[in-house]
Design a protein around this motif. Structure first.
Motif, PDB file in Angstrom:
ATOM      1  N   PHE A  70       0.853  -1.185   0.000  1.00  0.00           N
ATOM      2  CA  PHE A  70       0.000   0.000   0.000  1.00  0.00           C
ATOM      3  C   PHE A  70       0.889   1.236   0.000  1.00  0.00           C
ATOM      4  CE2 PHE A  70      -2.570  -3.337   1.844  1.00  0.00           C
ATOM      5  CZ  PHE A  70      -3.820  -3.135   1.273  1.00  0.00           C
ATOM      6  N   VAL A  71       0.596   2.176  -0.897  1.00  0.00           N
ATOM      7  CA  VAL A  71       1.359   3.414  -1.000  1.00  0.00           C
ATOM      8  C   VAL A  71       0.429   4.584  -0.691  1.00  0.00           C
ATOM      9  CG1 VAL A  71       2.730   4.909  -2.492  1.00  0.00           C
ATOM     10  CG2 VAL A  71       2.891   2.418  -2.735  1.00  0.00           C
ATOM     11  N   GLY A  72       0.753   5.324   0.354  1.00  0.00           N
ATOM     12  CA  GLY A  72      -0.018   6.505   0.710  1.00  0.00           C
ATOM     13  C   GLY A  72       0.628   7.771   0.199  1.00  0.00           C
ATOM     14  N   GLU A  73       0.220   8.915   0.769  1.00  0.00           N
ATOM     15  CA  GLU A  73       0.731  10.195   0.305  1.00  0.00           C
ATOM     16  C   GLU A  73       2.042  10.557   0.997  1.00  0.00           C
ATOM     17  OE1 GLU A  73      -1.720  14.028  -0.307  1.00  0.00           O
ATOM     18  OE2 GLU A  73      -0.670  14.340   1.592  1.00  0.00           O
ATOM     19  N   GLN A  74       1.976  10.828   2.308  1.00  0.00           N
ATOM     20  CA  GLN A  74       3.145  11.216   3.078  1.00  0.00           C
ATOM     21  C   GLN A  74       2.846  10.961   4.549  1.00  0.00           C
ATOM     22  OE1 GLN A  74       4.090  15.403   3.108  1.00  0.00           O
ATOM     23  NE2 GLN A  74       2.124  15.997   3.970  1.00  0.00           N
ATOM     24  N   LYS A  77       8.547  10.745   1.864  1.00  0.00           N
ATOM     25  CA  LYS A  77       9.064  10.099   3.068  1.00  0.00           C
ATOM     26  C   LYS A  77       9.173  11.024   4.277  1.00  0.00           C
ATOM     27  CE  LYS A  77       9.623   6.451   0.529  1.00  0.00           C
ATOM     28  NZ  LYS A  77       8.578   5.416   0.548  1.00  0.00           N
ATOM     29  N   HIS A  78       8.978  12.308   4.104  1.00  0.00           N
ATOM     30  CA  HIS A  78       9.055  13.254   5.220  1.00  0.00           C
ATOM     31  C   HIS A  78       7.740  14.020   5.357  1.00  0.00           C
ATOM     32  CE1 HIS A  78      13.402  12.680   4.291  1.00  0.00           C
ATOM     33  NE2 HIS A  78      13.545  12.798   5.599  1.00  0.00           N
ATOM     34  N   PHE A  79       7.434  14.420   6.584  1.00  0.00           N
ATOM     35  CA  PHE A  79       6.198  15.128   6.914  1.00  0.00           C
ATOM     36  C   PHE A  79       6.303  16.589   6.496  1.00  0.00           C
ATOM     37  CE2 PHE A  79       3.589  16.931  10.660  1.00  0.00           C
ATOM     38  CZ  PHE A  79       2.440  16.986   9.893  1.00  0.00           C
ATOM     39  N   LYS A  84      -0.316  19.387   1.582  1.00  0.00           N
ATOM     40  CA  LYS A  84      -0.204  18.460   0.454  1.00  0.00           C
ATOM     41  C   LYS A  84       1.096  18.716  -0.305  1.00  0.00           C
ATOM     42  CE  LYS A  84      -2.777  16.962  -3.659  1.00  0.00           C
ATOM     43  NZ  LYS A  84      -3.010  15.569  -3.212  1.00  0.00           N
ATOM     44  N   PRO A  85       1.860  17.656  -0.622  1.00  0.00           N
ATOM     45  CA  PRO A  85       3.102  17.852  -1.381  1.00  0.00           C
ATOM     46  C   PRO A  85       2.806  18.275  -2.818  1.00  0.00           C
ATOM     47  CG  PRO A  85       2.654  15.512  -1.081  1.00  0.00           C
ATOM     48  CD  PRO A  85       1.651  16.248  -0.241  1.00  0.00           C
ATOM     49  N   THR A  86       3.705  19.063  -3.387  1.00  0.00           N
ATOM     50  CA  THR A  86       3.553  19.487  -4.773  1.00  0.00           C
ATOM     51  C   THR A  86       4.010  18.376  -5.713  1.00  0.00           C
ATOM     52  OG1 THR A  86       5.778  20.397  -4.897  1.00  0.00           O
ATOM     53  CG2 THR A  86       4.045  21.850  -4.053  1.00  0.00           C
TER      54      THR A  86
END
Length: 485
Positions: free
Chosen positions: A320-324, A365-367, A380-382
């Motif tokens: 499972f791959v999430g966002e961050q 991988k980082h918040f 939200k990451p760009t």
């Protein structure tokens, strides 16, 4: 004129007052004919306040909502005249002034309104400034905490349910000069007044909390009047962080001067392509080596506590791959342990998927967050930030070698395909380019948490169905085709 003395229990005796009023108003007993007294003996009612002299309950009174609200607030006030004032209000309403509580200019209404606001402020201060300290083991070996608080009014019974809802998993006691509240994980009970010396002077957590408070102190915005307005000095002796305030205030001027004297520095421009090239030159031999590179790399957005790595066995059938990572993931260093992760774990159990046998990771991988007061709010990451971390994700999945990869949300799809694709169109079986694993697209569990209650049930059922379908696909040896890249 016939008179009566009504004796109620000390504190906020709402039941006793209601029982008395239900007899006094129909009997035509005006406020001038009644004396209200607080005490433990000689009461005209039984302890539950349900009777009046003959023990029979009086007829129910129909009062406007505004009046009923004032009654529940004012009985908690410490003013000894509160019951007499409420009697006058209800008497006038019963005499025909049905909208009296809405007349703000009336002296009686004005006074009661101010009293109600004082009670509301006291409740807010108790919720905000009460501090629990570790007090050893409670029932069944559970952790136990204790707190001391000195409320201005009789609000303990009203405030205690807030803490049992917020801290249900450990035992606690709140001690005040008027009474005490105790929670054992199942039931809330009230007892006699406590003593401040029955609460520990400090515990191990307070040093870390004080350090965190000091680190958030902005010397350039020091405003003592505003600080006292938000945190009145009467509460300071019960709050661990206030011991640091005098030193922080004394140092504020020097720290501001140093900030002004320091030459401004241009922000460092980050070039994802250059960072990717540097990482590729290291080309790790296995997942442990890859994780070592991630741990040693600077976060794309400064502020994260640590890199949050994937979790699960090599060769897992499903990944499972999430966002961050979120706030809790960043603090604990594990993926999917915050509110969204807990919802995912619940859904996996219901779908028949063993989380321990699956692999869970994130595209970034980082918040990434922004500070709002003391809270770290997810950002939200760009697309550029997702591209920066894509090198890591591709190699991570190559080492894990799952049969199926489930993209949780649009950011995961972007990381796996390099394209922005609406989840509503991509949801279901998918292919993520020339990858050796099958793909599947569904929503991120945080999406479900943001839905209103009336829509969450149906959306959660759809999410469960997606997980069950993904579990079935993960058992197949070859990738299935779906969304074309």
């Amino acid at each position: 004129m016939r008179t009566r003395t009504i004796r109620l229990r000390p504190g906020a005796d709402l039941d006793g007052f209601r029982a008395a009023i239900r007899h006094l108003i129909p009997a035509g007993m005006s406020p001038e004919a009644v004396t209200w007294v607080e005490g433990d003996s000689g009461s005209l009612f039984p302890d539950d306040g349900a009777g009046f002299e003959d023990g029979e309950p009086g007829p129910a009174l129909t009062l406007p909502r505004a009046v009923a609200t004032l009654v529940t607030q004012i009985v908690m006030h410490r003013d000894p005249e509160r019951y007499g004032l409420l009697h006058r209000l209800i008497w006038r309403v019963a005499q025909g002034e049905r909208h009296l509580a809405e007349v703000a200019s009336d002296p009686l209404v004005h006074r009661l309104t101010l009293m109600g606001k004082a009670v509301a402020r006291d409740l807010h201060k108790m919720h905000a400034f009460l501090r629990f300290r570790h007090a050893g083991a409670g029932e069944g070996g559970r952790e136990r905490f204790a707190a001391w608080f000195e409320p201005e009014h009789h609000i303990l019974a009203e405030a205690a349910p807030f803490f049992s809802a917020r801290f249900p998993s450990f035992d606690w006691s709140i001690l005040t000069p008027d009474g005490s509240a105790h929670w054992n994980g199942q039931a809330l009970r009230f007892g006699p007044p406590g003593r401040r010396e029955d609460v520990p002077e400090q515990d191990a957590f307070e040093a870390g909390w004080t350090e965190y408070y000091s680190s958030t102190f902005n010397p350039a915005r020091t405003n003592l009047a505003a600080m006292r307005a938000e945190m009145p000095k009467k509460y300071w002796h019960n709050l661990p962080e206030t011991a640091a305030i005098p030193g922080l205030v004394r140092e504020a001027g020097r720290r501001v001067g140093a900030m002004i004297a320091r030459a401004p520095e241009a922000p460092v421009k980050r070039v994802p392509a250059r960072a990717i090239a540097a990482m590729a030159a290291q080309e790790p031999a296995d997942l442990d080596a890859l994780n070592a590179v991630i741990r040693g790399s600077e976060p794309l957005v400064p502020g994260a506590t640590q890199a949050v790595l994937g979790e699960g066995p090599l060769g897992a059938a499903i990944a499972f791959v999430g966002e961050q990572p979120g706030d809790q993931e960043d603090l604990q260093g594990r993926p999917f342990v915050g509110p969204a992760g807990q919802l995912l774990s619940q859904a996996l159990r219901e779908a028949g998927i063993d989380r321990e046998q699956a692999y869970l990771t994130n595209a970034v991988k980082h918040f990434k967050f922004e500070l709002r007061g003391k809270r770290r709010i997810h950002r939200k990451p760009t697309a550029g930030e997702v591209a920066h971390y894509r090198w890591w994700l591709d190699r991570e999945l190559a080492f894990v070698a799952p049969r199926l990869v489930v993209a949780l949300g649009a950011t995961a799809v972007l990381a796996l395909t390099g394209r922005q694709v609406p989840i509503t169109r991509a949801r279901g079986p998918a292919t993520f380019g020339e990858k050796p694993y099958a793909g599947f697209v569904t929503v991120h569990p945080s999406y479900l948490l943001r839905l209103p209650d009336e829509a969450r049930g149906e959306a959660y059922a759809g999410f469960l169905e997606d997980l069950r379908q993904a579990s079935t696909l993960a058992e197949e040896p070859a990738p299935r085709l779906g969304m074309a890249e």
